[in-house]
Scaffold this motif. Structure first.
Motif, PDB file in Angstrom:
ATOM      1  N   ALA A 187       0.813  -1.228   0.000  1.00 32.02           N
ATOM      2  CA  ALA A 187       0.000   0.000   0.000  1.00 32.02           C
ATOM      3  C   ALA A 187       0.835   1.262   0.000  1.00 32.02           C
ATOM      4  CB  ALA A 187      -0.930  -0.003   1.213  1.00 32.02           C
ATOM      5  N   ASN A 188       2.126   1.142   0.342  1.00 34.04           N
ATOM      6  CA  ASN A 188       3.008   2.309   0.460  1.00 34.04           C
ATOM      7  C   ASN A 188       4.344   2.027  -0.209  1.00 34.04           C
ATOM      8  OD1 ASN A 188       1.406   3.990   2.598  1.00 34.04           O
ATOM      9  ND2 ASN A 188       1.457   1.904   3.390  1.00 34.04           N
ATOM     10  N   ALA A 189       4.308   1.689  -1.484  1.00 28.85           N
ATOM     11  CA  ALA A 189       5.528   1.343  -2.213  1.00 28.85           C
ATOM     12  C   ALA A 189       6.583   2.425  -2.022  1.00 28.85           C
ATOM     13  CB  ALA A 189       5.229   1.152  -3.689  1.00 28.85           C
ATOM     14  N   GLY A 190       7.784   2.001  -1.689  1.00 32.04           N
ATOM     15  CA  GLY A 190       8.871   2.939  -1.467  1.00 32.04           C
ATOM     16  C   GLY A 190       8.979   3.408  -0.033  1.00 32.04           C
ATOM     17  N   VAL A 242      18.428   1.682  -1.608  1.00 31.41           N
ATOM     18  CA  VAL A 242      18.756   2.923  -0.913  1.00 31.41           C
ATOM     19  C   VAL A 242      17.717   3.977  -1.296  1.00 31.41           C
ATOM     20  CG1 VAL A 242      20.469   4.759  -0.658  1.00 31.41           C
ATOM     21  CG2 VAL A 242      21.208   2.373  -0.781  1.00 31.41           C
ATOM     22  N   ASN A 243      17.198   4.666  -0.304  1.00 30.25           N
ATOM     23  CA  ASN A 243      16.192   5.712  -0.493  1.00 30.25           C
ATOM     24  C   ASN A 243      16.865   6.930  -1.121  1.00 30.25           C
ATOM     25  OD1 ASN A 243      14.381   7.875  -0.118  1.00 30.25           O
ATOM     26  ND2 ASN A 243      13.521   6.926   1.721  1.00 30.25           N
ATOM     27  N   ALA A 244      16.403   7.326  -2.289  1.00 31.07           N
ATOM     28  CA  ALA A 244      17.012   8.454  -3.003  1.00 31.07           C
ATOM     29  C   ALA A 244      16.897   9.760  -2.219  1.00 31.07           C
ATOM     30  CB  ALA A 244      16.366   8.611  -4.378  1.00 31.07           C
ATOM     31  N   ALA A 245      15.811   9.924  -1.462  1.00 26.21           N
ATOM     32  CA  ALA A 245      15.595  11.160  -0.710  1.00 26.21           C
ATOM     33  C   ALA A 245      16.397  11.194   0.593  1.00 26.21           C
ATOM     34  CB  ALA A 245      14.111  11.331  -0.400  1.00 26.21           C
ATOM     35  N   ASP A 246      16.734  10.022   1.128  1.00 32.13           N
ATOM     36  CA  ASP A 246      17.476   9.930   2.387  1.00 32.13           C
ATOM     37  C   ASP A 246      18.375   8.707   2.306  1.00 32.13           C
ATOM     38  OD1 ASP A 246      18.462   9.714   4.947  1.00 32.13           O
ATOM     39  OD2 ASP A 246      16.496   9.553   5.914  1.00 32.13           O
ATOM     40  N   SER A 264      18.566   5.602   4.662  1.00 29.74           N
ATOM     41  CA  SER A 264      17.474   4.649   4.851  1.00 29.74           C
ATOM     42  C   SER A 264      17.209   3.882   3.557  1.00 29.74           C
ATOM     43  CB  SER A 264      16.205   5.377   5.311  1.00 29.74           C
ATOM     44  OG  SER A 264      15.755   6.255   4.311  1.00 29.74           O
ATOM     45  N   TYR A 265      16.353   2.887   3.672  1.00 26.69           N
ATOM     46  CA  TYR A 265      16.013   2.041   2.536  1.00 26.69           C
ATOM     47  C   TYR A 265      14.558   2.214   2.144  1.00 26.69           C
ATOM     48  CZ  TYR A 265      20.359  -0.433   3.502  1.00 26.69           C
ATOM     49  OH  TYR A 265      21.659  -0.746   3.700  1.00 26.69           O
ATOM     50  N   SER A 266      14.293   2.089   0.846  1.00 30.85           N
ATOM     51  CA  SER A 266      12.932   2.056   0.324  1.00 30.85           C
ATOM     52  C   SER A 266      12.565   0.599   0.073  1.00 30.85           C
ATOM     53  CB  SER A 266      12.845   2.816  -1.002  1.00 30.85           C
ATOM     54  OG  SER A 266      13.086   4.178  -0.811  1.00 30.85           O
ATOM     55  N   LEU A 267      11.315   0.262   0.351  1.00 34.89           N
ATOM     56  CA  LEU A 267      10.860  -1.112   0.194  1.00 34.89           C
ATOM     57  C   LEU A 267       9.732  -1.193  -0.816  1.00 34.89           C
ATOM     58  CD1 LEU A 267      10.672  -2.001   3.989  1.00 34.89           C
ATOM     59  CD2 LEU A 267      12.571  -2.430   2.423  1.00 34.89           C
ATOM     60  N   VAL A 268       9.798  -2.189  -1.677  1.00 33.13           N
ATOM     61  CA  VAL A 268       8.717  -2.482  -2.623  1.00 33.13           C
ATOM     62  C   VAL A 268       8.561  -3.996  -2.716  1.00 33.13           C
ATOM     63  CG1 VAL A 268       8.994  -0.379  -4.022  1.00 33.13           C
ATOM     64  CG2 VAL A 268      10.239  -2.455  -4.632  1.00 33.13           C
TER      65      VAL A 268
END
Length: 148
Positions: free
Chosen positions: A51-54, A88-92, A95-99
């Motif tokens: 529900a919250n990709a990324g 890796v989260n492009a904005a930070d 942290s990590y982005s999850l999909v």
């Protein structure tokens, strides 16, 4: 009903009845998700990622009330099982982005279908009680232990 329980009056206490119901529903949920090798927290994590990709791992930890180190191990397992992808989260970049992966989406869809059957068993046990009213009441009860 057990005779000792009936004499004790416990069956008339809201907290005791809620605990008994919670235990039964939780056991059924665990059994429902077992064929998918998912625990309820893992299933909830997959739903949140879908529900919250990324989203960030910390977002999930906050949403589910999971300690961050426990979530890291949970996410590591989901990555190893190819159900989610961590980048890796492009904005930070700290942290990590999850999909969800395609395999994760398919796995979640199958688990969701089984979960729907589980929810049906709960609805059947409740009979004609209004579903939304019960959810509202349980949500309010969950706030009892929350600092005001």
């Amino acid at each position: 009903m057990n005779e000792q329980l009936a004499r004790s009056g416990l069956h008339q206490q809201i907290g005791f009845a809620l605990r008994q119901a919670s235990s039964a529903v939780w056991s059924d949920l665990v059994a429902t998700l077992a064929p998918f090798d998912l625990r309820p927290q893992v299933y909830a994590t997959l739903l949140i990622v879908e529900a919250n990709a990324g989203c960030k791992q910390q977002d999930i930890a906050d949403a589910l009330g999971i300690h961050r180190p426990n979530l890291v191990a949970l996410v590591d397992d989901l990555v190893a099982r190819n159900l989610i992808e961590r980048s890796v989260n492009a904005a930070d970049r700290r942290s990590y982005s999850l999909v969800l992966t395609d395999e994760g989406k398919a796995h979640l869809d199958a688990a969701r279908a089984a979960h729907k059957v589980h929810e049906g068993r709960i609805a059947k046990a409740l009979g004609s009680a209004p579903h939304s009213g019960l959810i509202d009441a349980l949500t309010n009860l969950a706030k009892i232990g929350t600092p005001r």
